[in-house]
Scaffold this motif. Structure first.
Motif, PDB file in Angstrom:
ATOM      1  N   UNK A 158       0.816  -1.212   0.000  1.00 41.14           N
ATOM      2  CA  UNK A 158       0.000   0.000   0.000  1.00 41.14           C
ATOM      3  C   UNK A 158       0.854   1.268   0.000  1.00 41.14           C
ATOM      4  N   UNK A 159       1.973   1.271   0.726  1.00 38.75           N
ATOM      5  CA  UNK A 159       2.625   2.539   1.057  1.00 38.75           C
ATOM      6  C   UNK A 159       3.152   3.301  -0.159  1.00 38.75           C
ATOM      7  N   UNK A 198       7.332  -4.004  -1.375  1.00 35.50           N
ATOM      8  CA  UNK A 198       8.483  -4.406  -2.165  1.00 35.50           C
ATOM      9  C   UNK A 198       9.699  -3.590  -1.749  1.00 35.50           C
ATOM     10  N   UNK A 199      10.885  -4.186  -1.948  1.00 35.75           N
ATOM     11  CA  UNK A 199      12.130  -3.539  -1.552  1.00 35.75           C
ATOM     12  C   UNK A 199      12.319  -2.197  -2.266  1.00 35.75           C
ATOM     13  N   UNK A 200      11.861  -2.111  -3.506  1.00 36.53           N
ATOM     14  CA  UNK A 200      11.897  -0.863  -4.263  1.00 36.53           C
ATOM     15  C   UNK A 200      10.523  -0.651  -4.881  1.00 36.53           C
ATOM     16  N   UNK A 201      10.299   0.486  -5.507  1.00 39.85           N
ATOM     17  CA  UNK A 201       8.994   0.798  -6.070  1.00 39.85           C
ATOM     18  C   UNK A 201       8.518  -0.341  -6.974  1.00 39.85           C
ATOM     19  N   UNK A 202       7.260  -0.777  -6.833  1.00 38.36           N
ATOM     20  CA  UNK A 202       6.794  -1.954  -7.572  1.00 38.36           C
ATOM     21  C   UNK A 202       6.783  -1.800  -9.083  1.00 38.36           C
ATOM     22  N   UNK A 227      14.929   6.044  -8.826  1.00 38.37           N
ATOM     23  CA  UNK A 227      15.403   4.894  -8.059  1.00 38.37           C
ATOM     24  C   UNK A 227      14.814   4.859  -6.651  1.00 38.37           C
ATOM     25  N   UNK A 228      14.264   5.975  -6.188  1.00 39.02           N
ATOM     26  CA  UNK A 228      13.680   6.041  -4.852  1.00 39.02           C
ATOM     27  C   UNK A 228      12.228   6.485  -4.976  1.00 39.02           C
ATOM     28  N   UNK A 229      11.455   6.291  -3.892  1.00 42.20           N
ATOM     29  CA  UNK A 229      11.830   5.795  -2.568  1.00 42.20           C
ATOM     30  C   UNK A 229      11.833   4.268  -2.513  1.00 42.20           C
ATOM     31  N   UNK A 230      12.238   3.736  -1.350  1.00 43.62           N
ATOM     32  CA  UNK A 230      12.268   2.299  -1.163  1.00 43.62           C
ATOM     33  C   UNK A 230      11.890   1.920   0.255  1.00 43.62           C
ATOM     34  N   UNK A 289      12.192 -11.594  -9.932  1.00 37.58           N
ATOM     35  CA  UNK A 289      11.268 -11.511  -8.797  1.00 37.58           C
ATOM     36  C   UNK A 289      11.624 -10.326  -7.901  1.00 37.58           C
ATOM     37  N   UNK A 290      10.584  -9.678  -7.394  1.00 35.13           N
ATOM     38  CA  UNK A 290      10.788  -8.645  -6.389  1.00 35.13           C
ATOM     39  C   UNK A 290      11.320  -9.270  -5.107  1.00 35.13           C
ATOM     40  N   UNK A 291      11.846  -8.413  -4.250  1.00 33.10           N
ATOM     41  CA  UNK A 291      12.092  -8.801  -2.871  1.00 33.10           C
ATOM     42  C   UNK A 291      11.037  -8.112  -2.023  1.00 33.10           C
ATOM     43  N   UNK A 292      10.361  -8.889  -1.172  1.00 31.52           N
ATOM     44  CA  UNK A 292       9.315  -8.363  -0.312  1.00 31.52           C
ATOM     45  C   UNK A 292       9.876  -8.155   1.081  1.00 31.52           C
ATOM     46  N   UNK A 293       9.517  -7.027   1.665  1.00 30.79           N
ATOM     47  CA  UNK A 293       9.989  -6.650   3.001  1.00 30.79           C
ATOM     48  C   UNK A 293       8.790  -6.595   3.950  1.00 30.79           C
TER      49      UNK A 293
END
Length: 269
Positions: A141-142, A168-172, A190-193, A258-262
């Motif tokens: 969501x964020x 996601x670790x970086x913008x989806x 490249x940001x935000x993350x 694949x994304x990295x999920x946080x």
């Protein structure tokens, strides 16, 4: 980040970085459909997979703080992938801007026997009409939230035990960067993350903990599915899907990484 940055400064940085992801008006004018839109049916498939195989640190962090028969506030609930799979769920307060998404969630909740209190609207605008809960979750969501400090503060103030975020670790939309450059000559930010979210939450006084993992499923099942999504996100005519396929292969974008999920979480004192 500078150690002296205040929560207000970090919040403004987040807002400014997020605004850079906007689509220029001249490009958006060519869109055949909403480039930021999401399909309730596709979200529903994701929820059904989560119900069939509940797993991952986000569900685990919510579950360990949830008392038997406890309540969960799911903000940006979609069709319920981050909350309906919980085994000890007594009541779900589901907030989303999409009534169609909430309708899909309610259909699944009825089958599971989970009482749902739907709230249509944007958080924290609807916080005043939303009851408190034991645990809050906001999954993926964020990156849609420009006023992040207000979002996190209202979320924390609405729970008795814990707040859990998944992102996601970086913008989806970062995976589309090479295609934006190819078709529009546009270099994406490249940001935000995820690190920016964690840092802001810490500066707000929350005891943030985190866990990271690869996304549980590939983003797309086929090149054709990827091209259809890319055309919509890039505001391209759907008839250009074959061009997108060719570009993705040439740019070595397939399969999409694949994304990295946080998962971020903190307990409420």
């Amino acid at each position: 980040m500078e150690e002296r940055e205040t929560p207000e400064e970090l919040d403004e940085r987040w807002r400014a970085d997020l605004s850079e992801w906007g689509i220029p008006a001249g490009i958006a004018a060519g869109a055949r459909s909403d480039p930021w839109g999401h399909s309730p049916a596709r979200f529903g498939e994701r929820t059904d997979r989560a119900l069939a195989d509940p797993e991952g640190p986000t569900l685990a962090r919510v579950a360990e703080a949830l008392p038997p028969g406890g309540s969960v506030l799911d903000v940006g609930a979609g069709t319920g992938a981050a909350s309906l799979p919980l085994a000890r769920l007594g009541e779900l307060v589901a907030v989303d801007t999409s009534a169609a998404m909430l309708a899909e969630l309610e259909t699944r909740a009825r089958r599971l026997g989970v009482p749902v209190r739907p709230v249509v609207g944007r958080w924290p605008d609807v916080a005043g009409e939303t009851p408190a809960a034991d645990v809050a979750v906001a999954a993926h969501v964020v990156y849609n939230v420009p006023d992040l400090a207000a979002f996190l503060t209202a979320l924390t103030g609405h729970v008795r035990r814990r707040v859990v975020l998944e992102l996601t670790h970086r913008h989806p939309m970062s995976w589309l960067g090479p295609l934006w450059a190819r078709f529009h000559g546009l270099i994406r930010p490249e940001r935000p993350g995820a690190g920016d979210v964690a840092e802001l939450a810490r500066r707000l006084g929350y005891g943030v903990r985190q866990e990271e993992r690869p996304a549980p499923l590939p983003r797309f099942a086929s090149l054709e599915e990827m091209a259809e999504s890319a055309c919509r996100r890039l505001c391209l005519d759907p008839g250009r899907a074959e061009e997108v396929v060719a570009a993705a292969v040439e740019l070595d974008m397939w399969p999409v990484l694949r994304d990295r999920w946080v998962t971020l979480w903190w307990d409420v004192e």
